[in-house]
Motif scaffolding. Structure first.
Motif, short mmCIF file in Angstrom:
data_model
loop_
_atom_site.label_atom_id
_atom_site.label_comp_id
_atom_site.label_asym_id
_atom_site.label_seq_id
_atom_site.Cartn_x
_atom_site.Cartn_y
_atom_site.Cartn_z
N ILE A 53 -8.78 -14.44 8.64
CA ILE A 53 -9.58 -14.35 9.87
C ILE A 53 -9.74 -13.08 10.29
CG2 ILE A 53 -9.83 -14.83 12.37
CD1 ILE A 53 -8.33 -17.67 11.75
N ILE A 54 -8.75 -12.07 10.23
CA ILE A 54 -8.96 -10.73 10.55
C ILE A 54 -9.82 -10.05 9.47
CG2 ILE A 54 -7.81 -8.57 10.62
CD1 ILE A 54 -5.50 -10.04 11.86
N SER A 55 -9.67 -10.55 8.30
CA SER A 55 -10.92 -9.93 7.34
C SER A 55 -12.04 -10.21 7.69
CB SER A 55 -10.11 -10.09 5.50
OG SER A 55 -11.12 -9.68 4.82
N LEU A 56 -12.41 -11.32 7.71
CA LEU A 56 -13.62 -11.80 7.99
C LEU A 56 -14.16 -11.08 9.24
CD1 LEU A 56 -13.51 -15.75 7.58
CD2 LEU A 56 -14.47 -14.08 6.06
N TYR A 57 -13.47 -10.92 10.37
CA TYR A 57 -13.84 -10.05 11.69
C TYR A 57 -14.16 -8.84 11.22
CZ TYR A 57 -13.67 -8.72 16.32
OH TYR A 57 -13.98 -8.08 17.63
N ALA A 58 -13.37 -8.30 10.17
CA ALA A 58 -13.70 -6.68 9.99
C ALA A 58 -14.82 -6.71 8.97
CB ALA A 58 -12.52 -6.10 9.25
N ALA A 88 -14.60 -2.93 20.78
CA ALA A 88 -15.55 -1.99 19.91
C ALA A 88 -14.55 -1.12 19.13
CB ALA A 88 -16.28 -1.03 20.57
N VAL A 89 -13.61 -0.47 19.70
CA VAL A 89 -12.68 0.26 18.77
C VAL A 89 -11.87 -0.43 17.99
CG1 VAL A 89 -10.41 1.93 18.99
CG2 VAL A 89 -12.36 1.87 20.65
N LYS A 90 -11.27 -1.87 18.42
CA LYS A 90 -10.80 -2.65 17.32
C LYS A 90 -11.45 -3.12 16.03
CE LYS A 90 -10.72 -6.85 18.32
NZ LYS A 90 -10.48 -8.32 19.08
N LEU A 91 -12.79 -3.43 16.62
CA LEU A 91 -13.56 -3.54 15.04
C LEU A 91 -13.94 -2.50 14.12
CD1 LEU A 91 -15.26 -5.77 13.36
CD2 LEU A 91 -17.29 -5.03 14.98
N LEU A 92 -14.12 -1.39 14.88
CA LEU A 92 -14.21 -0.24 14.15
C LEU A 92 -13.11 0.34 13.26
CD1 LEU A 92 -16.49 2.24 16.54
CD2 LEU A 92 -17.31 0.77 14.63
N TRP A 93 -12.11 0.08 13.87
CA TRP A 93 -10.62 0.46 13.19
C TRP A 93 -10.66 -0.50 12.01
CZ3 TRP A 93 -5.97 -2.47 12.82
CH2 TRP A 93 -5.01 -1.85 11.88
N LEU A 94 -10.80 -1.98 12.19
CA LEU A 94 -10.55 -2.84 11.16
C LEU A 94 -11.68 -2.70 10.08
CD1 LEU A 94 -9.86 -6.21 13.20
CD2 LEU A 94 -8.33 -5.20 11.62
N ALA A 95 -12.69 -2.28 10.69
CA ALA A 95 -13.95 -2.11 9.44
C ALA A 95 -13.41 -0.77 8.70
CB ALA A 95 -15.31 -1.71 10.19
N ILE A 96 -13.14 0.04 8.95
CA ILE A 96 -12.50 1.30 8.31
C ILE A 96 -11.38 0.91 7.20
CG2 ILE A 96 -11.14 3.40 8.34
CD1 ILE A 96 -12.69 3.98 11.20
N CYS A 97 -10.56 -0.17 7.77
CA CYS A 97 -9.62 -0.34 6.96
C CYS A 97 -10.14 -1.51 5.94
CB CYS A 97 -8.50 -1.13 7.67
SG CYS A 97 -7.56 -0.33 8.74
N ASN A 98 -11.06 -2.18 6.04
CA ASN A 98 -11.67 -3.00 5.29
C ASN A 98 -12.38 -2.31 4.08
OD1 ASN A 98 -12.40 -5.78 4.35
ND2 ASN A 98 -14.42 -5.58 5.22
N ILE A 99 -13.27 -1.39 4.71
CA ILE A 99 -14.12 -0.40 3.81
C ILE A 99 -12.91 0.19 2.49
CG2 ILE A 99 -15.21 1.59 3.43
CD1 ILE A 99 -16.65 0.79 6.33
N GLU A 100 -11.87 0.79 3.18
CA GLU A 100 -10.88 1.42 2.43
C GLU A 100 -10.22 0.40 1.42
OE1 GLU A 100 -8.41 3.56 0.05
OE2 GLU A 100 -10.27 4.21 1.30
N ASP A 101 -10.02 -0.70 1.84
CA ASP A 101 -9.44 -1.66 0.86
C ASP A 101 -10.58 -1.93 -0.19
OD1 ASP A 101 -7.16 -2.19 2.34
OD2 ASP A 101 -7.91 -3.92 3.30
N LYS A 102 -11.92 -1.99 0.00
CA LYS A 102 -12.86 -2.42 -1.15
C LYS A 102 -12.73 -1.29 -1.92
CE LYS A 102 -15.76 -5.20 1.73
NZ LYS A 102 -17.06 -5.44 2.44
N ARG A 103 -12.89 0.01 -1.54
CA ARG A 103 -12.93 1.33 -2.41
C ARG A 103 -11.77 1.38 -3.25
NH1 ARG A 103 -15.74 6.26 1.05
NH2 ARG A 103 -17.85 5.11 1.43
N ALA A 104 -10.47 0.80 -2.77
CA ALA A 104 -9.28 0.88 -3.52
C ALA A 104 -9.25 -0.04 -4.77
CB ALA A 104 -8.05 0.59 -2.52
N ARG A 105 -10.14 -1.12 -4.49
CA ARG A 105 -10.17 -2.24 -5.55
C ARG A 105 -11.26 -1.49 -6.55
NH1 ARG A 105 -9.99 -5.98 -1.40
NH2 ARG A 105 -12.43 -5.88 -1.18
N GLU A 106 -12.26 -0.74 -6.29
CA GLU A 106 -13.21 -0.03 -7.10
C GLU A 106 -12.32 1.07 -7.75
OE1 GLU A 106 -16.26 1.25 -4.70
OE2 GLU A 106 -17.05 -0.87 -4.15
#
Length: 446
Positions: free
Chosen positions: A127-132, A382-400
């Protein structure tokens, strides 16, 4: 005994043995025919998970009581099994009911499925990943119900995402390093509901590059407007969290911002983003003249020295295009003092400090995620979503980056890290040039 993940003792080995023996053929036929589903309330995976959990809970109770199920309870212990309680569990493979064993004394505290737990931990992470990723709580609710058969209320999903609020606060208040060679400041617009009205607010973002060339998002702050007074508050907070000195601060041309930065770090050099400056000056140019004006302005910001840049600007000012667009020339004249610092550096350093694109690329991805929301119920959301989005973006880049690990450098396509990772330029060379230009500021931190 071989590796537990791939050998005969591991799950993969067991499945391979069953496939080889034909033991799964009948099951696969029933799945292919639609008789048996994989997920959902009546799915195969929830049924397997139910059996595994119930067996584990019985094993925990056996350890707690000291005797196996079916054996006579020792009289001396004064405690015994006392039936089961039915509980509905939501998981990432669907919802299902389990029978949780009880003891007469009420002293049994299961660890596998905790008291009061109604969801598997993996579902919360999903759920947190989908929200991010930008989905709203109602979109997540529909997605879980349509794909997994899991029915959760909007309030429950909101509480799950709110669980990261403490982690966001810890991140926002964490201590920072004493010195950053380069800091980028910029803001994006988000819509927030305030006093029953939806207003546009600014999410201020600061990114610092440390001595190893590693980028860090230093913080996110939401305020009604992007103004120099609030940026002064941001700089003061960074100083209070440990940032004692910054060599170069890259920012847009907001009036009063350079003074706010220098009030916090008096020895810092404020560099106006050249890209912002070009955009601001091109607002006055007709579409058919933009290429010609852009070519003339390139002679200014690509000049080898400040004197050459001044001559190029004077040449443009006296040209027919300069006469036609005097406001373009005036824009560069007003920003000249804050534009020229990077002209004193060699090309390697210019690429590091001439623009806030290092943070703009992050902002672009954050805008894609935030615009799906419509608006946020509060600044904290707003801050919560932006923080989660940054973590989510980083997870995607880490896999790449993991896929590119064994490839030659010229064939790697993965993007650099967002929160922590080497910047795209050769930072070691840039840092060496900074140390030559500012030995008293850089060398003590090497």
């Amino acid at each position: 005994m071989t590796d537990e993940k791939t050998g005969p003792a591991g799950g993969r080995g067991v499945v391979e043995d069953l496939v080889a023996s034909g033991g799964l053929d009948g099951l696969f036929e029933r799945i292919d025919s639609g008789e048996v589903g994989l997920t959902g309330a009546d799915g195969l995976l929830p049924a397997l998970l139910k059996e595994a959990l119930e067996r584990g809970l019985q094993a925990e109770l056996t350890e707690h009581l000291g005797y196996d199920k079916g054996e006579q309870a020792p009289v001396a212990r004064g405690n015994a099994r006392n039936g089961t309680t039915v509980k509905t569990i939501s998981s990432e493979v669907g919802s299902f009911e389990i029978e949780v064993p009880r003891d007469r004394a009420g002293s049994f505290t299961p660890r596998l499925v905790r008291k009061g737990q109604r969801r598997m931990d993996g579902l919360d992470s999903m759920i947190i990943s989908l929200y991010a990723g930008g989905m709203t709580v109602r979109e997540i609710r529909h997605h879980l119900e349509s794909t997994l058969g899991v029915e959760l209320s909007v309030g429950t999903i909101s509480r799950i995402t709110d669980a990261v609020a403490e982690a966001v606060l810890d991140w926002q208040r964490r201590p920072l390093e004493e010195f950053y060679p380069v800091v980028y400041l910029d803001a994006i617009r988000v819509k927030v509901r305030v006093d029953h009205r939806v207003t546009t607010r600014s999410a201020h973002i600061a990114v610092g590059v440390d001595m190893d060339g590693i980028k860090h998002v230093l913080g996110i702050w939401v305020q009604a407007e992007e103004g120099a007074s609030f940026w002064a508050h941001v700089c003061a907070e960074l100083a209070n969290r440990g940032v004692k000195d910054v060599l170069i601060v890259c920012c847009d041309g907001l009036t009063g911002l350079p003074e706010a930065i220098e009030a916090t770090w008096p020895d810092s050099m404020v560099q106006t983003c050249v890209v912002h400056l070009i955009r601001a000056s091109m607002r006055f140019v007709a579409y058919q003249d933009r290429k010609k004006v852009a070519a003339a302005l390139k002679q200014v910001y690509a000049a080898p020295s400040e004197e050459a840049a001044l001559e190029a600007l004077a040449a443009f000012s006296s040209s027919p295009l300069g006469d036609k667009y005097p406001e373009t020339v005036a824009t560069w004249d007003r920003a000249w003092e804050r534009f020229t610092p990077f002209l004193a550096f060699p090309p390697m350093l210019r690429r590091v400090i001439y623009t806030t694109n290092s943070i703009e690329s992050l902002n672009y991805q954050l805008r894609k995620i935030s615009k799906n929301r419509g608006h946020f119920p509060s600044d904290e959301a707003a801050v919560k979503l932006l923080w989660l989005a940054i973590c989510n973006i980083e997870d995607k880049r880490a896999r790449e980056r993991d896929k590119d690990r064994n490839l030659p450098a010229d064939k790697r396509k993965a993007k650099p890290r967002v929160v922590e990772g080497r910047i795209t330029t050769n930072w070691k060379q840039a840092l060496a040039q900074l140390a030559t230009a500012y030995p008293d500021r850089i060398n003590p931190h090497l």
